[in-house]
Design an enzyme around this catalytic site. Structure first.
Site, PDB file in Angstrom:
ATOM      1  N   LEU A 128       0.826  -1.205   0.000  1.00  0.00           N
ATOM      2  CA  LEU A 128       0.000   0.000   0.000  1.00  0.00           C
ATOM      3  C   LEU A 128       0.863   1.259   0.000  1.00  0.00           C
ATOM      4  O   LEU A 128       2.042   1.210   0.365  1.00  0.00           O
ATOM      5  CB  LEU A 128      -0.924  -0.028   1.213  1.00  0.00           C
ATOM      6  CG  LEU A 128      -1.868  -1.241   1.236  1.00  0.00           C
ATOM      7  CD1 LEU A 128      -2.509  -1.421   2.605  1.00  0.00           C
ATOM      8  CD2 LEU A 128      -2.932  -1.114   0.160  1.00  0.00           C
ATOM      9  N   PRO A 129       0.291   2.400  -0.395  1.00  0.00           N
ATOM     10  CA  PRO A 129       1.118   3.602  -0.592  1.00  0.00           C
ATOM     11  C   PRO A 129       1.626   4.265   0.673  1.00  0.00           C
ATOM     12  O   PRO A 129       2.651   4.952   0.634  1.00  0.00           O
ATOM     13  CB  PRO A 129       0.188   4.544  -1.377  1.00  0.00           C
ATOM     14  CG  PRO A 129      -1.194   4.074  -1.055  1.00  0.00           C
ATOM     15  CD  PRO A 129      -1.081   2.593  -0.895  1.00  0.00           C
ATOM     16  N   THR A 161       5.859   0.404   2.833  1.00  0.00           N
ATOM     17  CA  THR A 161       6.847   1.117   3.639  1.00  0.00           C
ATOM     18  C   THR A 161       6.093   2.122   4.506  1.00  0.00           C
ATOM     19  O   THR A 161       5.497   3.073   3.986  1.00  0.00           O
ATOM     20  CB  THR A 161       7.880   1.838   2.759  1.00  0.00           C
ATOM     21  OG1 THR A 161       8.585   0.882   1.973  1.00  0.00           O
ATOM     22  CG2 THR A 161       8.875   2.606   3.629  1.00  0.00           C
ATOM     23  N   LYS A 237      14.148  -0.726   6.546  1.00  0.00           N
ATOM     24  CA  LYS A 237      13.808  -0.101   5.262  1.00  0.00           C
ATOM     25  C   LYS A 237      14.048   1.403   5.303  1.00  0.00           C
ATOM     26  O   LYS A 237      14.593   1.992   4.352  1.00  0.00           O
ATOM     27  CB  LYS A 237      12.347  -0.393   4.904  1.00  0.00           C
ATOM     28  CG  LYS A 237      11.849   0.287   3.619  1.00  0.00           C
ATOM     29  CD  LYS A 237      12.606  -0.190   2.388  1.00  0.00           C
ATOM     30  CE  LYS A 237      12.154   0.534   1.107  1.00  0.00           C
ATOM     31  NZ  LYS A 237      10.801   0.141   0.684  1.00  0.00           N
ATOM     32  N   LYS A 312       8.408  10.744   0.971  1.00  0.00           N
ATOM     33  CA  LYS A 312       7.643  10.117   2.057  1.00  0.00           C
ATOM     34  C   LYS A 312       8.555   9.305   2.968  1.00  0.00           C
ATOM     35  O   LYS A 312       8.473   9.390   4.204  1.00  0.00           O
ATOM     36  CB  LYS A 312       6.566   9.210   1.464  1.00  0.00           C
ATOM     37  CG  LYS A 312       5.696   8.502   2.507  1.00  0.00           C
ATOM     38  CD  LYS A 312       5.095   7.219   1.977  1.00  0.00           C
ATOM     39  CE  LYS A 312       6.129   6.102   1.940  1.00  0.00           C
ATOM     40  NZ  LYS A 312       5.565   4.775   1.625  1.00  0.00           N
TER      41      LYS A 312
END
Length: 374
Positions: A128-129, A161, A237, A312
């Site tokens: 997902l974003p 992420t 990450k 982001k």
């Protein structure tokens, strides 16, 4: 149930009670509390004796090629159901995936609730974003887990992420309804997703990871266990992408400097990759057009890892650093600063404000002119 397992979802999986009791000793070896251990035992046992019914959330640039590889190569799969808020993506996925592999049924869901209704899925993957989208899905999956039918939802693997805190909250919420969770963000980019060569950075129980491993192996080349606590995959990450953002910005500056001093980009690229300045971006992701094949620079930066997504991730890294640097009294006496990350962040803010959907390596073209001046 007795045997110290508490509310064990194995009952929902139609596995005999005697078998569960026989696994108490294995649970004790995990060193986990009884409730969490019961969930670990549930998902590992279930996937060893029952075919997997996979639910997939998110069909974007990464999610679609990942689920395609899962359908083609994943072991022990009976069915795959997919959902994306974009109906066009759902339709495209159904068309592409149907009939790809004999014995694996592919279908679409009209909502997250529909994806897991009536025992349709026992394992859910998400790509997902952002954290908000993931949190919304977790809330709906928690509702589904609380009223799951026998053989229903048992495991969620989140490949998005997000902030490590979001992963920790997701694990806690799902654990309450006997659904196991691991965070497994990926590294490698769109081409690696298509090729099935991603790296998965996994946080959570190694035993749950082992249960999910056959599915992850169908989509990636490396599976790195970052620790037993949920959120450690996300932490890895963010640290990795902080480094990636910094090194790409430095590489862009170095190409500008070299060009200003009279060096051809191809020559400079060869120098970098034969010298101590070598990095992943210089070897695999050159930001200068015409130097390297199959990189976003050759497509005017219209493919690849969007600048808004790099922004982001850097903001998440900065937020995580800020949260970790505040002491118990709320003072900034131990503030953790990331000055190089802060400098890179400023560059990606500028790039994303002008060209949010271009690849992050577009820093070279849009933040530096041909003379190497800002």
């Amino acid at each position: 149930m007795g045997s110290g397992f508490g509310h064990c979802a194995l009952v929902r999986c139609s596995i005999c009670v005697e078998h569960v009791r026989g696994r108490v000793e294995a649970r004790d070896r995990l060193g986990l509390c009884p409730l969490v251990a019961s969930q670990v035992e549930m998902v590992t046992t279930m996937l060893s004796v029952m075919p997997a019914r996979i639910g997939w959330l998110g069909l974007g640039n990464m999610g679609m090629p990942m689920v395609a590889n899962l359908v083609k190569h994943g072991g022990g799969i009976q069915s795959v159901s997919v959902f994306d808020a974009d109906g066009g993506k759902r339709d495209a996925a159904l068309k592409e995936l149907s009939g790809v592999r004999k014995g694996v049924t592919v279908s679409t869901a009209v909502s997250v609730r529909d994806l897991v209704a009536n025992g349709r899925c026992n394992v859910v993957f998400s790509m997902l974003p952002d954290g908000a989208a993931m949190n919304d899905c977790v809330a709906l999956l928690t509702e589904a887990g609380a009223s799951a039918s026998p053989g229903g939802l048992a495991l969620m693997v989140d490949c998005s992420t997000v902030h490590p805190n979001d992963a920790q909250r997701a694990a806690a919420a799902l654990n309450k309804v006997s659904v196991s969770f691991v965070d497994a963000p990926v590294s490698g980019g769109i081409q690696a997703a298509k090729d099935g060569t991603l790296s998965f950075l996994v946080g959570g129980s190694v035993h749950v990871l082992d249960a999910a491993r056959p599915f992850l192996q169908s989509m990636g080349r490396k599976i790195l266990h970052c620790g037993e606590q949920p959120g450690l995959g996300q932490a890895a990450k963010l640290a990795n992408n902080l480094l990636l953002g910094i090194t790409m910005a430095g590489l862009c500056e170095s190409f500008v400097l070299g060009s200003r001093l009279g060096l051809e980009p191809k020559v400079l690229s060869e120098v970098f990759n034969a010298s101590s300045g070598r990095c992943w971006s210089s070897e695999k992701y050159c930001p200068v057009k015409g130097v390297m094949s199959s990189v976003p620079a050759n497509a005017d930066y219209k493919t690849g890892f969007a600048a808004r997504l790099m922004l982001k991730d850097l903001r998440l890294a900065m937020d995580a650093a800020k949260a970790r640097g505040v002491d118990h009294e709320g003072s900034d006496s131990r503030k953790l600063r990331l000055p190089l990350g802060e400098a890179a962040l400023e560059q990606y803010v500028q790039l994303a404000s002008q060209h949010p959907n271009l690849d992050f390596s577009a820093l070279y073209k849009y933040l530096f002119d041909e003379e190497g001046k800002r």
